[in-house]
Design a protein around this motif. Structure first.
Motif, short mmCIF file in Angstrom:
data_model
loop_
_atom_site.label_atom_id
_atom_site.label_comp_id
_atom_site.label_asym_id
_atom_site.label_seq_id
_atom_site.Cartn_x
_atom_site.Cartn_y
_atom_site.Cartn_z
N HIS A 185 49.42 28.19 36.55
CA HIS A 185 49.31 29.62 36.26
C HIS A 185 48.71 29.91 34.88
CE1 HIS A 185 52.82 29.00 33.75
NE2 HIS A 185 53.51 28.57 34.79
N THR A 203 44.18 42.40 35.83
CA THR A 203 43.36 42.38 37.04
C THR A 203 42.57 41.08 37.18
OG1 THR A 203 43.14 44.79 36.90
CG2 THR A 203 41.56 43.62 38.29
N PRO A 220 44.09 36.62 38.90
CA PRO A 220 43.89 35.76 40.07
C PRO A 220 42.48 35.16 40.13
CG PRO A 220 43.97 38.07 40.71
CD PRO A 220 44.42 38.00 39.29
N ALA A 263 45.88 34.91 46.22
CA ALA A 263 46.68 36.10 46.51
C ALA A 263 47.02 36.80 45.21
CB ALA A 263 47.95 35.73 47.26
N SER A 264 46.92 38.12 45.21
CA SER A 264 47.27 38.91 44.04
C SER A 264 48.31 39.95 44.43
CB SER A 264 46.02 39.61 43.48
OG SER A 264 45.51 40.55 44.41
N TYR A 265 48.97 40.50 43.44
CA TYR A 265 49.96 41.53 43.70
C TYR A 265 49.96 42.51 42.53
CZ TYR A 265 52.88 39.12 40.28
OH TYR A 265 53.35 38.56 39.12
N GLY A 266 50.52 43.65 42.75
CA GLY A 266 50.57 44.70 41.73
C GLY A 266 50.69 46.02 42.44
N ASN A 267 49.70 46.88 42.29
CA ASN A 267 49.64 48.12 43.06
C ASN A 267 49.01 47.81 44.42
OD1 ASN A 267 50.72 49.66 41.01
ND2 ASN A 267 48.73 50.05 40.07
N GLY A 268 49.79 47.12 45.25
CA GLY A 268 49.26 46.61 46.50
C GLY A 268 49.06 45.12 46.39
N SER A 269 48.47 44.53 47.41
CA SER A 269 48.27 43.08 47.41
C SER A 269 47.02 42.74 48.21
CB SER A 269 49.48 42.37 48.00
OG SER A 269 49.29 40.97 48.02
N ASP A 270 46.31 41.72 47.76
CA ASP A 270 45.13 41.22 48.46
C ASP A 270 45.23 39.71 48.58
OD1 ASP A 270 43.23 43.62 48.74
OD2 ASP A 270 43.74 43.68 46.61
N ALA A 271 44.67 39.17 49.64
CA ALA A 271 44.65 37.72 49.82
C ALA A 271 43.28 37.31 50.36
CB ALA A 271 45.75 37.28 50.78
#
Length: 240
Positions: free
Chosen positions: A13, A23, A26, A46-54
């Motif tokens: 990490h 931002t 990732p 994979a990211s997270y915060g205000n929503g998530s994307d992979a």
């Protein structure tokens, strides 16, 4: 691991070396993973915060063409600590500072001009004469070589990925700088071309004429009334 991954499959990490970068975090970890990846490897981002994307990616043989790029390892290895928390909060504009009597007002950003000249400003693209091969910045219509003088015989030429040597430099203790003194220098690029840049990530006493430098894309100013951050290229001594 709840997802069934082994510990060796989890990307470092880097939090202890670079902190949380928001931002970009990732994507920076993805770059670090690609540095050690081999063709055929599969990578889950994979990211997270205000929503998530992979994103699920598979490495191809094209990765071999990127092995000589600087990547995360060399950037982290060449980092320079600020040395004080006061500088950090100043750079982040968390702490108000007095710019003094010589503090300059930021001129309004000319967005139409910036868009028109975006390759020159954001890409550090100049021109190279087809007739004599002289690189020049900013881009010219008439060759700057006094022995040539060719007109409209130029190709686009990028300086941002080229190293150079410090031809001359100075430290300005009168002009405002959030990290005084303000340091400027003239850079002679490898392969030709010369321009004056701000110097950063360095101390005035450590600079020497002839030392190698490289280009770094940095924030140049903050046009607060319009909410615009201006960026340009600065010269940085090569440490790694």
């Amino acid at each position: 691991m709840r997802l069934g991954f082994e510990l060796g499959q989890i990307q470092d990490h880097m939090f202890t070396s670079i902190g949380h970068t928001g931002t970009a975090y990732p994507l920076m970890m993805l770059v670090a993973a690609l540095e050690d990846a081999k063709p055929g490897d599969k990578i889950l981002v994979a990211s997270y915060g205000n929503g998530s994307d992979a994103l699920f990616l598979q490495v191809t043989k094209e990765i071999e063409k990127a092995r000589d790029r600087r990547g995360m390892k060399k950037h982290v290895a060449s980092k320079k600590d600020l040395g004080s928390y006061e500088k950090y909060v100043t750079f982040r504009e968390i702490l108000d500072i007095d710019t003094g009597g010589r503090g300059e007002e930021i001129a309004g950003t000319q967005l139409s001009t910036l868009w028109r000249e975006r390759r020159m400003v954001l890409g550090l693209c100049g021109s190279k004469c087809r007739r004599c091969g002289t690189p020049q910045y900013p881009p010219q219509e008439i060759c700057a070589n006094p022995k040539c003088g060719a007109i409209n015989e130029m190709d686009s030429y990028r300086f941002s990925d080229r190293q150079g040597i410090l031809f001359t430099y100075t430290g300005d203790v009168l002009a405002f700088s959030p990290s005084p003194p303000a340091i400027y220098g003239t850079v002679n690029f490898d392969g030709g071309g010369r321009w004056m840049f701000d110097l950063n990530d360095c101390e005035l006493d450590a600079l020497q004429v002839g030392m190698p430098v490289e280009m770094s894309f940095r924030r140049k100013y903050h046009d607060a009334p319009r909410g615009i951050y201006g960026y340009f290229w600065k010269a940085t001594p090569i440490r790694v």
